[in-house]
Scaffold this motif. Structure first.
Motif, PDB file in Angstrom:
ATOM      1  N   ALA A  33       0.839  -1.197   0.000  1.00 59.24           N
ATOM      2  CA  ALA A  33       0.000   0.000   0.000  1.00 59.24           C
ATOM      3  C   ALA A  33       0.873   1.246   0.000  1.00 59.24           C
ATOM      4  N   THR A  34       0.426   2.251  -0.719  1.00 58.71           N
ATOM      5  CA  THR A  34       1.097   3.554  -0.736  1.00 58.71           C
ATOM      6  C   THR A  34       0.077   4.609  -0.342  1.00 58.71           C
ATOM      7  N   CYS A  50      -5.075   6.430   0.067  1.00 59.69           N
ATOM      8  CA  CYS A  50      -4.197   5.264   0.080  1.00 59.69           C
ATOM      9  C   CYS A  50      -4.659   4.282  -0.984  1.00 59.69           C
ATOM     10  N   ILE A  51      -3.682   3.653  -1.643  1.00 62.55           N
ATOM     11  CA  ILE A  51      -4.020   2.603  -2.603  1.00 62.55           C
ATOM     12  C   ILE A  51      -3.351   1.319  -2.144  1.00 62.55           C
ATOM     13  N   ARG A  52      -4.111   0.249  -2.057  1.00 60.21           N
ATOM     14  CA  ARG A  52      -3.615  -1.021  -1.568  1.00 60.21           C
ATOM     15  C   ARG A  52      -2.932  -1.814  -2.686  1.00 60.21           C
ATOM     16  N   SER A  57      -8.792   1.293  -2.926  1.00 53.70           N
ATOM     17  CA  SER A  57      -8.278   2.528  -2.320  1.00 53.70           C
ATOM     18  C   SER A  57      -9.183   3.037  -1.218  1.00 53.70           C
ATOM     19  N   TRP A  58      -8.612   3.912  -0.433  1.00 57.83           N
ATOM     20  CA  TRP A  58      -9.311   4.658   0.613  1.00 57.83           C
ATOM     21  C   TRP A  58      -9.053   6.130   0.364  1.00 57.83           C
ATOM     22  N   LEU A 100       3.201  -2.588   4.143  1.00 53.29           N
ATOM     23  CA  LEU A 100       2.098  -3.505   4.373  1.00 53.29           C
ATOM     24  C   LEU A 100       1.191  -3.466   3.158  1.00 53.29           C
ATOM     25  N   THR A 101       0.327  -4.436   3.039  1.00 52.46           N
ATOM     26  CA  THR A 101      -0.559  -4.457   1.872  1.00 52.46           C
ATOM     27  C   THR A 101      -1.860  -3.706   2.118  1.00 52.46           C
ATOM     28  N   TRP A 102      -2.133  -3.370   3.372  1.00 54.07           N
ATOM     29  CA  TRP A 102      -3.358  -2.637   3.702  1.00 54.07           C
ATOM     30  C   TRP A 102      -3.014  -1.210   4.114  1.00 54.07           C
ATOM     31  N   CYS A 103      -4.020  -0.359   4.108  1.00 52.85           N
ATOM     32  CA  CYS A 103      -3.837   1.044   4.450  1.00 52.85           C
ATOM     33  C   CYS A 103      -3.795   1.230   5.958  1.00 52.85           C
ATOM     34  N   THR A 104      -2.849   1.995   6.415  1.00 52.13           N
ATOM     35  CA  THR A 104      -2.722   2.324   7.815  1.00 52.13           C
ATOM     36  C   THR A 104      -2.200   3.735   7.943  1.00 52.13           C
TER      37      THR A 104
END
Length: 121
Positions: A33-34, A50-52, A57-58, A100-104
């Protein structure tokens, strides 16, 4: 070594548009994720979008409907398309990853130096 280079920041009038780029090296954007962050003068840094790894995305409610995040895997680059810019969007925009692969929100391990977006008439 993981590096991000942001570009595309500029001065723009309210209502205008910009596309920011976050070019990655030493790192494959599609595997993690970025996140795009911004920090306005005198304010705390906040996450914008954020894009996973899977391309989902979020996006923060404050920019939803105006900003869009995307990724070009061939160019290893993440973009932030910003439309209908407002005075409050003035900030330094930076990209980062927590690997990580998820957004944080926290735990970012690598950061770019940022690019300045100035919205002014």
């Amino acid at each position: 070594q993981v590096q991000f280079v942001e570009s595309g920041g500029a001065w723009v009038q309210p209502g205008g548009s910009l596309r920011l780029s976050c070019a990655a090296s030493g790192f494959t954007s599609r595997d993690y994720a970025t996140t795009w962050f911004r920090q306005a003068p005198g304010k705390e840094r906040e996450d914008v979008s954020c894009i996973r790894d899977d391309g989902s995305s979020w996006i923060d409610a404050s920019v939803k409907g105006r900003f869009t995040i995307s990724r070009d895997d061939a160019k290893n680059t993440v973009y932030l398309q910003m439309n209908n810019l407002k005075f409050d969007d003035t900030a330094v925009y930076s990209c980062a990853t927590s690997m990580l692969t998820w957004c944080t929100t926290g735990g970012m391990r690598y950061w770019g130096v940022g690019t300045l977006v100035a919205v002014s008439s």
